[in-house]
Scaffold this motif. Structure first.
Motif, PDB file in Angstrom:
ATOM      1  N   THR A 265       9.747 -37.823 -23.522  1.00  0.00           N
ATOM      2  CA  THR A 265       9.194 -36.104 -23.303  1.00  0.00           C
ATOM      3  C   THR A 265       9.460 -35.321 -23.840  1.00  0.00           C
ATOM      4  N   SER A 267      11.741 -35.193 -26.703  1.00  0.00           N
ATOM      5  CA  SER A 267      11.215 -34.472 -27.759  1.00  0.00           C
ATOM      6  C   SER A 267       9.802 -34.372 -28.279  1.00  0.00           C
ATOM      7  N   SER A 311      14.692 -27.849 -35.910  1.00  0.00           N
ATOM      8  CA  SER A 311      14.542 -28.480 -35.774  1.00  0.00           C
ATOM      9  C   SER A 311      15.573 -30.142 -35.823  1.00  0.00           C
ATOM     10  N   ASP A 315      17.146 -32.820 -34.063  1.00  0.00           N
ATOM     11  CA  ASP A 315      16.631 -34.683 -34.794  1.00  0.00           C
ATOM     12  C   ASP A 315      18.588 -35.056 -33.880  1.00  0.00           C
ATOM     13  N   LEU A 318      19.025 -35.915 -30.308  1.00  0.00           N
ATOM     14  CA  LEU A 318      18.769 -37.165 -29.465  1.00  0.00           C
ATOM     15  C   LEU A 318      18.825 -38.088 -30.213  1.00  0.00           C
ATOM     16  N   ASP A 319      19.645 -38.252 -31.741  1.00  0.00           N
ATOM     17  CA  ASP A 319      20.035 -39.426 -32.072  1.00  0.00           C
ATOM     18  C   ASP A 319      21.389 -39.391 -31.337  1.00  0.00           C
ATOM     19  N   LYS A 322      20.203 -41.270 -27.714  1.00  0.00           N
ATOM     20  CA  LYS A 322      19.746 -42.014 -28.004  1.00  0.00           C
ATOM     21  C   LYS A 322      21.313 -43.301 -27.976  1.00  0.00           C
ATOM     22  N   ARG A 327      20.910 -47.066 -26.329  1.00  0.00           N
ATOM     23  CA  ARG A 327      19.026 -47.054 -26.394  1.00  0.00           C
ATOM     24  C   ARG A 327      19.354 -47.234 -28.102  1.00  0.00           C
TER      25      ARG A 327
END
Lengths: 618, 125
Positions: A265, A267, A311, A315, A318-319, A322, A327
């Motif tokens: 979401t 992201s 951006s 990224d 999120l990496d 995760k 994940r």
């Protein structure tokens, strides 16, 4: 009771004795009969009449003629009376007779001779003792003994408990489970509730092993001819633990799914406005919406650059999240890391030279094969190389790759500004950007090294830095070379975990080249290796379902079949065997190659990866 | 003849921007704002290419993709899948369901135009 009837009947004393004997004879539970030397029944007592209602004390009944010992036989196989008449001694025999109520009874018959003064046999006294009770008891003892033996030897846990809950019997293994000394449980009260028609779960506090959980099952039995309860005790501690692990995994999975949903979401939410900004500015810059002046274009260019940077930060964020949420699933493949690094570094060479820097590379002569996630390790190398170039304005960049003792090492050195001692601990932390002035080029995000550290550590490796201000920096990372066996264990372990969580079966098949050594001698190492490759190929092409996997080991190939019962796995084995045999006939494999195949399944054979692998001989 | 491109995205601004960019490159534009519209417009307008965003209200891009690949008149239409974070998993799934190509967000305009040209080139148009 030998000479029951005296021959001198005139003597009064004797008459009295006889009378006493008569009463005894009449009322005893032993059957007594008196036979003539011609085996005519002269007299019988009450018990005999009870057992054999058709015996009458008349001279016309001849034992072996009129009184059949059994429906089929004419004479008793072994007649003690006959023997007595022959040798004048006492003889015994156990004979089965059909007695009243159609029962076949066993009798122990004792025949004793009655002799006169001239030692001639004038009569035979037969005594019949009901042997059936004894026989039953003997048989029971036999059964009891074998039951006891079975219990002693048995690996399962048993207890025999009487109706008052007192332990009558148990075996050493059960004593151990309950933490008792040998013989310590017998005679004590069992103490755990014995419900009927249900299995109860109990907690056993064992001083030595800690708490064990067990399931009780109850069966009514007879023990020493008294009603008792056979208590079956099944140690379910490990099963409970496995279930616990499965539950935890399921919970973890649920949490992961929530996190993943969140990441997805966020992201999307972050990227959509960024995409809009970027495209808007880009369109104006491209003249789609009218003319622009140079100063305007400069402003717009800066805007676009920073949107790009934003951006990249997103990224990286999120990496990292995760990775931290666990994940990231590494896609592990056997990779030639030398070839990979050569390819990656070649694009950086040009960038380095453009900046006026020297680019030195040291690679080993031979390739190094290692199990890694290609993309992730590439990401790490790219991060280190781009950092080196970014923070170095003159001098050189050096890349070194080598192997030492089963560990693959890579270092990236530069002659840049270096890092102050107090900043070194912060190097791999998130968002720490300290003092290093970046040169031209893409601006950093402050997360690159943090991500690299995570990725290296996911591979069970280490990352480090050596640096001194003004002297340049040397970043390095090391990756352990996992053996094929380690990789197989990881994969089987993963497959087993999934099976536990879903509550479904899981099977593995191992196809082992039994005479690998022999083939190596015959064909050489390389050809034998390619035999294994071909075997892997064949098994791969025969896979029917998406989740079925094949892994190559040192001299065997493992097929992993999720959601498959052992019986179905055996069918898969058969199918593949036929294929392999055909391949041998067709010359694809050397005809000397011997392959043995074994199957192991969860839950049938084991519930750990070691258990499964041992069961297939790996 | 101008190629017709169907843009499927529930975000009006993105749609407007992409439309502007594509029109400037001589493409004809049709728009759908959700999954249901996407499918009906795909059949009605018969676009030469579809730009499909993954996340929309009322249905995901993946399900639209799967649906379009099952219908005779859309089974071959090139579909470029727009996804915010093209992870391995999403890529695999989209490819499996029949996506022709991917593009992430934010995207580079030239990158998008290049992919569109490539998709048309592949079909030999």
């Amino acid at each position: 009771m030998k000479n029951v009837f005296s021959m001198a009947t005139e003597d009064t004393k004797k008459a009295r004795t006889i009378a006493i004997y008569r009463t005894l004879v009449e009322n005893v539970t032993i059957g007594i009969s008196l036979l003539s030397p011609k085996m005519e029944v002269l007299a019988v007592n009450k018990q005999m009449c009870e057992w054999f209602p058709n015996i009458k004390a008349t001279k016309t009944i001849v034992c072996h003629r009129d009184f059949k010992p059994s429906p089929a036989a004419d004479v008793c196989e072994y007649c003690p009376t006959r023997e007595t008449l022959i040798d004048g001694q006492t003889h015994e025999a156990i004979v089965d007779f059909p007695s009243n109520a159609d029962e076949i009874r066993s009798f122990k018959i004792t025949s004793s001779p009655v002799k006169n003064a001239r030692n001639e046999i004038t009569a035979v006294i037969e005594m019949f003792m009901d042997y059936s009770e004894t026989k039953r008891l003997e048989k029971f003892s036999e059964n009891e003994i074998s039951l006891r033996k079975a219990i002693e030897k048995n690996e399962d846990n048993f207890l025999v408990v009487d109706k008052n809950g007192v332990v009558l019997f148990t075996n050493p293994i059960t004593e151990k489970l309950f933490g008792s000394e040998p013989g310590g449980l017998r005679g004590s009260v069992f103490g755990y509730p014995l419900g009927y028609d249900q299995s109860t779960e109990i907690e056993i506090l064992n001083r030595l092993t800690g708490i064990r959980y067990a399931e009780l099952g109850m069966v009514d039995i007879e023990w020493d001819r008294n009603p008792a309860t056979l208590v079956l005790v099944r140690d379910v501690t490990d099963l409970k633990k496995a279930k616990q692990v499965a539950l935890e995994l399921a919970e973890q999975k649920r949490i992961d799914e929530i996190k993943s949903e969140f990441i997805s979401t966020v992201s999307h939410e972050l990227r959509t406005p960024m995409a809009i900004m970027q495209e808007c500015v880009s369109q104006v810059l491209d003249g789609l919406h009218g003319e622009t002046t140079p100063p305007q274009r400069e402003m717009l260019s800066m805007t676009i650059e920073n949107i790009g940077r934003l951006s990249r930060i997103v990224d990286n964020l999120l990496d990292i999240s995760k990775i931290e949420a666990g994940r990231i699933q590494l896609k592990i493949e056997l990779t030639d890391i030398v070839g990979l690094f050569k390819k990656v570094s070649s694009s950086f060479e040009a960038i380095a030279r453009d900046k006026g820097l020297d680019f030195k590379k040291t690679f080993p002569q031979e390739k190094i094969t290692i199990y890694i996630d290609k993309d992730k390790i590439t990401q790490v190398l790219v991060n280190l190389l781009s950092n080196a170039i970014k923070f170095t304005n003159k001098g050189h960049i050096e890349l070194w790759l080598g192997e030492n003792n089963g560990i693959v090492e890579c270092t990236v050195s530069d002659t840049g500004r270096g890092i102050a001692e107090e900043d070194i601990p912060k190097v791999f932390a998130k968002f720490e950007q300290f003092g290093r002035v970046e040169g031209a080029g893409e601006k950093g995000t402050g997360l690159g090294l943090a991500i690299s550290k995570q990725l290296v550590e996911l591979h069970k490796g280490k990352i480090w830095v050596d640096s001194k201000p003004g002297k340049g920096s040397k970043f390095g990372f090391a990756l352990p070379k996992l053996s094929a066996q380690d990789m197989i264990r990881e994969h089987v372990g993963l497959g087993l975990k999934k099976a536990l969580v879903k509550g479904v079966p899981f099977s593995i098949i191992a196809f082992e080249i039994k005479n690998y050594g022999h083939l190596q001698q015959k064909l050489g190492a390389e050809k034998t290796g390619s035999h294994l490759d071909r075997l892997e190929q064949i098994l791969k092409t025969n896979l029917r379902r998406q989740d079925d996997k094949v892994f190559k080991g040192v001299r065997a190939v493992i097929v992993m079949l999720p959601q498959t019962l052992k019986t179905n796995a055996l069918a898969v084995l058969e199918r593949n065997r036929i294929f392999i045999d055909k391949a041998v006939c067709g010359g694809i494999f050397d005809k000397d190659m011997e392959i043995i195949s074994r199957v192991a399944g969860f839950p049938e054979d084991a519930d750990t990866e070691e258990g499964l692998l041992v069961a297939v001989g790996m | 003849m101008a190629k017709k491109i169907l843009i499927v995205d529930d975000d009006q601004e993105i749609v407007m921007l992409i439309a502007a960019r594509l029109r400037a490159n001589q493409y004809e534009i049709v728009v759908a704002n959700d999954a249901v519209q996407a499918i009906s417009k795909a059949h009605k307008e018969k676009p030469d290419l579809i730009l499909l965003d993954n996340r929309m209200s009322a249905g995901s891009g993946l399900s639209v993709l799967a649906n379009l690949r099952q219908a005779m008149d859309t089974i071959l239409t090139p579909i470029i899948f727009i996804t915010a974070y093209p992870s391995e998993k999403i890529k695999e799934e989209a490819l499996e369901k029949g996506a022709t190509d991917f593009i992430g967000k934010p995207f580079d305009a030239n990158d998008l135009l290049g992919k569109i040209r490539k998709a048309f080139g592949e079909r030999g148009l």
